[in-house]
Design a protein around this motif. Structure first.
Motif, short mmCIF file in Angstrom:
data_model
loop_
_atom_site.label_atom_id
_atom_site.label_comp_id
_atom_site.label_asym_id
_atom_site.label_seq_id
_atom_site.Cartn_x
_atom_site.Cartn_y
_atom_site.Cartn_z
N ASP A 6 3.60 12.21 3.32
CA ASP A 6 4.48 11.30 3.82
C ASP A 6 4.04 9.88 4.73
O ASP A 6 4.26 8.82 4.55
N SER A 7 3.09 10.42 5.50
CA SER A 7 2.37 9.20 6.24
C SER A 7 1.50 8.59 5.47
O SER A 7 1.48 7.26 5.88
N GLU A 8 0.78 8.91 4.36
CA GLU A 8 0.23 8.12 3.52
C GLU A 8 1.03 7.07 2.86
O GLU A 8 0.76 5.84 2.47
N ARG A 9 2.34 7.48 2.67
CA ARG A 9 3.21 6.65 1.88
C ARG A 9 3.93 5.69 3.08
O ARG A 9 3.93 4.58 2.52
N LEU A 10 3.92 6.09 4.37
CA LEU A 10 4.39 5.31 5.31
C LEU A 10 3.40 4.05 5.48
O LEU A 10 3.77 2.84 5.70
N ALA A 11 2.11 4.40 5.42
CA ALA A 11 1.04 3.51 5.56
C ALA A 11 0.98 2.50 4.46
O ALA A 11 0.79 1.35 4.61
N GLY A 12 1.19 2.89 3.28
CA GLY A 12 1.23 2.11 2.00
C GLY A 12 2.36 1.16 2.13
O GLY A 12 2.18 -0.16 1.78
N LEU A 13 3.56 1.61 2.48
CA LEU A 13 4.92 0.66 2.81
C LEU A 13 4.71 -0.49 3.77
O LEU A 13 4.89 -1.51 3.44
N LEU A 14 4.07 -0.02 5.03
CA LEU A 14 3.61 -1.01 5.81
C LEU A 14 2.66 -2.09 5.43
O LEU A 14 2.83 -3.24 5.55
N GLU A 15 1.67 -1.58 4.97
CA GLU A 15 0.62 -2.42 4.30
C GLU A 15 1.17 -3.49 3.15
O GLU A 15 0.97 -4.69 3.15
N GLU A 16 2.17 -2.92 2.19
CA GLU A 16 2.68 -3.61 1.46
C GLU A 16 3.59 -4.90 1.99
O GLU A 16 3.70 -5.73 1.38
N SER A 17 4.21 -4.43 3.05
CA SER A 17 5.04 -5.19 3.95
C SER A 17 4.17 -6.33 4.58
O SER A 17 4.85 -7.00 5.68
N GLY A 18 2.86 -6.23 4.83
CA GLY A 18 2.21 -7.22 5.48
C GLY A 18 1.50 -6.67 6.65
O GLY A 18 0.71 -7.47 7.13
N TYR A 19 1.79 -5.47 7.13
CA TYR A 19 0.91 -4.95 8.37
C TYR A 19 -0.50 -4.58 7.86
O TYR A 19 -0.65 -4.27 6.93
N GLN A 20 -1.24 -4.43 8.72
CA GLN A 20 -2.47 -3.83 8.60
C GLN A 20 -2.72 -2.59 9.70
O GLN A 20 -2.33 -2.82 10.89
N ARG A 21 -3.65 -1.81 9.38
CA ARG A 21 -3.93 -0.72 10.32
C ARG A 21 -4.75 -1.22 11.41
O ARG A 21 -5.58 -2.13 11.41
#
Length: 444
Positions: free
Chosen positions: A20-35
């Motif tokens: 799930d966390s990999e999906r959360l990271a994907g969602l955030l990056e798709e929305s313009g966030y970066q790690r």
């Protein structure tokens, strides 16, 4: 000029949470966030929580408390809490930690970016918990931690009613993906360079019951064997109640299905298993492992064991130790029973005293490690295929990887992460192997 907002995800719990966390990271990056960079203060901190054990609550609220002064000194910073503990505690999280901006549950992880934005605009906490799955997590974007290994969920939820487990009430009843969808995802991952997939479910052996095929899981394993370029297939977690001969045959007859099996025991006592409502008994459990080792003689077997379940006597505990001795596990996840509010076991009489539980745990760990050390010696002197994963955590001058039996190896050599190599094993402990890469026998 708008600056890019950064994020950090802190994950607790099982493999499903890490998926799930990999999906959360994907969602955030798709929305313009970066790690966020290592050591930097992120603009968003997401806690993906577990609720299986009692200390999960203490761990979450302790970490939230540590973040309060950080957030106070960084205007615009947001904190989100999701996962099983969020599904359980709901608005209570924001009440207890009012500096939390977003609370979301296990069924609506896809809502996180919108909830963060709404919390920013409205300047108030957003708590959104839904009771059923909005979208199967695998349809969401993903940012995988590894370019060569991936999780693939085949189901979510659980239909079992174990008295100690709160997961079914938080993840819901089991929902299975269609085999074609699973295989399409696996094929796409292989085309991206993935060598190893782990099929995930709360109970992978019951996969297919929802669409009327009791042998769907063994068929899925065999179908994975037909995918060119897929080197390794693993799965977790099975349940002894649903583990059948066709799955054992598929494991034995499909070359890229790994010779390792995680088979939860929980207790070796029939009386305790009955109180746990585990729907199998010691004889059935040992019979399954006997069949597995007959079909796959060198298979690695790992397990879960709970110590100090209500009513567990010394005789019950001795039966667990006897199973540990008989099976010879390659490793075991051992837990001291902790009552979870909302489970039947929390209300049972005859709770085992704390000191007794800890003393039994010490004996169990010693027995598991002794047998695991003995079992590990079978690899010494052999050349084993290793999937390199990166520098050793204990000695960065060496490499770390895993053999087909899922045992960690620290080794000398020139391998790079994601490469399959042959390693000669020189020594073994209960937890790790050590060896040297055979440069002339490289697999890939």
């Amino acid at each position: 000029m708008n600056t890019v907002r950064t994020y950090e995800i802190r994950t607790y719990g099982c493999q499903m949470n890490f998926h799930d966390s990999e999906r959360l990271a994907g969602l955030l990056e798709e929305s313009g966030y970066q790690r966020a960079d290592q050591g930097a203060v992120p603009d968003v901190v997401v806690f993906n929580t577990c609720a299986v054990r009692e200390n999960a609550d203490n761990r979450l609220y302790g970490n939230l408390g540590h973040l309060l002064p950080v957030k106070s000194s960084h205007p615009g910073m947001q904190i989100a809490v999701g996962g099983c503990l969020a599904q359980k505690d709901r608005a209570g999280i924001a009440d207890r930690a009012p500096w939390v901006d977003v609370v979301f549950g296990t069924h609506n992880i896809g809502s996180l970016p919108a909830l963060l934005e709404r919390a920013r605009v409205q300047a108030e906490a957003q708590v959104e918990i839904v009771e059923s799955l909005e979208r199967f997590p695998s349809v969401l974007p993903v940012r995988r931690e590894s370019p060569y290994a991936a999780w693939v969920a085949i189901s979510v939820g659980c239909n079992n009613t174990c008295t100690f487990c709160i997961v079914p009430s938080l993840r819901g009843r089991e929902e299975d993906r269609r085999p074609g969808d699973v295989l399409a995802e696996v094929t796409a991952l292989v085309n991206e360079g993935v060598l190893e997939v782990t099929l995930l479910g709360q109970n992978v052996n019951s996969y297919g019951a929802g669409f009327g095929d009791r042998q769907a899981f063994s068929k899925l394993l065999r179908a994975c064997g037909e995918i060119d370029g897929l080197e390794r297939v693993r799965f977790t977690s099975p349940h002894p109640r649903d583990f059948t001969a066709d799955v054992i045959a598929a494991m034995a007859e499909t070359p890229n299905v790994m010779p390792s099996l995680h088979m939860p025991l929980q207790s070796g006592s029939d009386a305790v298993l009955r109180a746990m409502r585990r729907s199998y008994r010691q004889e059935r459990y040992l019979g399954i492992l006997e069949q597995v080792r007959a079909a796959i003689p060198n298979a690695a077997i790992t397990t879960d064991i709970i110590v100090g379940f209500p009513g567990e006597t010394e005789a019950d505990f001795e039966e667990t130790l006897e199973v540990v001795d008989e099976v010879g596990y390659d490793s075991a996840f051992t837990f001291i029973f902790s009552p979870r509010r909302g489970t039947e076991a929390a209300e049972l009489a005859d709770q085992v005293p704390h000191a007794v539980k800890h003393e039994r745990m010490e004996r169990l760990v010693e027995r598991v490690q002794r047998r695991a050390t003995e079992r590990a010696q079978r690899f010494v002197g052999r050349e084993m295929e290793v999937l390199a994963e990166g520098p050793s955590r204990t000695d960065p001058s060496r490499m770390r990887g895993r053999i087909r039996h899922n045992k960690t190896v620290n080794f000398d050599g020139a391998a790079v992460a994601g490469e399959l190599v042959q390693v000669r094993i020189g020594s073994a402990t209960s937890t790790t192997l050590a060896g040297e890469e055979r440069l002339l026998a490289r697999v890939a």
